[in-house]
Design a protein around this motif. Structure first.
Motif, PDB file in Angstrom:
ATOM      1  N   ASP A   1       0.872  -1.177   0.000  1.00 35.49           N
ATOM      2  CA  ASP A   1       0.000   0.000   0.000  1.00 35.49           C
ATOM      3  C   ASP A   1       0.905   1.221   0.000  1.00 35.49           C
ATOM      4  OD1 ASP A   1      -1.794   2.048   0.431  1.00 35.49           O
ATOM      5  OD2 ASP A   1      -3.000   0.922   1.876  1.00 35.49           O
TER       6      ASP A   1
ATOM      7  N   ALA B   1       0.427   4.339  -0.921  1.00 36.69           N
ATOM      8  CA  ALA B   1      -0.166   5.564  -0.377  1.00 36.69           C
ATOM      9  C   ALA B   1      -0.077   5.579   1.144  1.00 36.69           C
ATOM     10  CB  ALA B   1      -1.616   5.693  -0.837  1.00 36.69           C
TER      11      ALA B   1
ATOM     12  N   ALA C   1       2.064   8.119   3.584  1.00 35.94           N
ATOM     13  CA  ALA C   1       1.328   8.947   4.541  1.00 35.94           C
ATOM     14  C   ALA C   1       1.871   8.815   5.966  1.00 35.94           C
ATOM     15  CB  ALA C   1      -0.152   8.572   4.516  1.00 35.94           C
TER      16      ALA C   1
ATOM     17  N   TYR D   1       3.099   1.844  -9.116  1.00 29.55           N
ATOM     18  CA  TYR D   1       4.025   2.489  -8.191  1.00 29.55           C
ATOM     19  C   TYR D   1       4.881   3.551  -8.880  1.00 29.55           C
ATOM     20  CZ  TYR D   1       3.115  -1.856  -5.553  1.00 29.55           C
ATOM     21  OH  TYR D   1       2.531  -2.928  -4.926  1.00 29.55           O
TER      22      TYR D   1
END
Length: 269
Positions: free
Chosen positions: A66, A68, A72, A90
């Motif tokens: 993941d 993102a 984050a 990606y």
């Protein structure tokens, strides 16, 4: 800190390095990676004052992650990459940096628009040429795949790049179409593909990277084995955001074994 532990050969290493560079760039972390020959900018990259000790450590493997969520999370940590990460999603947003800066500079086109360069994978996909396990998704391609592309285009000249100059498929194309067969060093073969105006891929991350980094007008790609998301849903290397990519369906064996019998059959398929 991002630490890249390379697995496999050049094509695999370029995915691993670029994912490490993306993570380091976005998170502001140091990048620790061995240099990749032929790519002077693909090296370690220090941009912070982090120590080398981190209480939180993360190990990334396989293909899926993941991204993102990773980006984050700005907590200081040591992230080790020890996987393959072969999903175009990606890298899509970073294509300019990858092509121009991280794996650049770009190589100008060497061959005219009416010439075709074919990559034929040899070596580690055949039982007699490797001591390794034969990977069922790294398949060789039948003659009909090449014939379809060769007959549809009005090619003035055909080039074949193969790790094995005497590969039977390379020699059949040479005999049938007067193609010139090249087999040099890893980097010279890579850069020859990269400098071609029209490229035919093998099921290979080596040829995938050479074509994607190139300024080729057309890239003909087989939709089979590792290059078919229906076969490998954890891998997705289809380039859907560039019109130059032309995907060609391919007949293949139910089970790829890399045997001499299959090699003979491919010449007639």
């Amino acid at each position: 800190m991002i630490v890249v532990k390379y697995i496999g050969r050049l094509g695999n290493n370029l995915f691993q390095y670029c994912l490490g560079r993306i993570l380091a760039t976005e998170l502001g972390f140091d990048l620790i990676a061995e240099p990749i020959e032929g790519f002077p900018n693909a090296t370690s990259w220090k941009q912070s004052r982090d120590s080398h000790f981190f209480r939180k450590r993360v190990l990334l493997k396989g293909h899926r992650l993941d991204l993102a969520a990773m980006l984050a999370d700005d907590r200081r940590r040591r992230i080790t990459l020890k996987g393959f990460f072969q999903r175009y999603e990606y890298y899509r947003s970073y294509k300019k940096q990858i092509r121009r800066d991280w794996l650049g500079p770009e190589i100008p086109l060497q061959f005219p628009d009416d010439e075709l360069t074919i990559s034929i994978r040899a070596g580690d996909i055949w039982q007699k040429q490797t001591q390794r396990w034969i990977h069922p998704d790294y398949v060789a391609l039948p003659f009909s795949f090449y014939e379809k592309i060769l007959e549809q285009g009005n090619w003035n000249k055909v080039h074949v790049v193969s790790e094995d100059r005497d590969d039977p498929m390379a020699q059949k194309i040479a005999n049938r179409y007067g193609a010139e067969v090249y087999s040099g060093s890893v980097l010279s073969d890579f850069n020859l593909l990269r400098s071609s105006s029209n490229v035919v891929l093998s099921v290979s991350t080596f040829s995938w990277w050479a074509a994607w980094l190139s300024s080729a007008k057309r890239v003909f790609a087989p939709c089979v084995g590792l290059f078919d998301p229906a076969v490998r849903p954890d891998v997705d290397l289809q380039v859907g955001d560039e019109d130059r990519y032309k995907y060609v369906a391919v007949d293949s064996f139910p089970v790829w074994e890399g045997s001499e019998e299959q090699r003979r059959l491919l010449l007639e398929m």
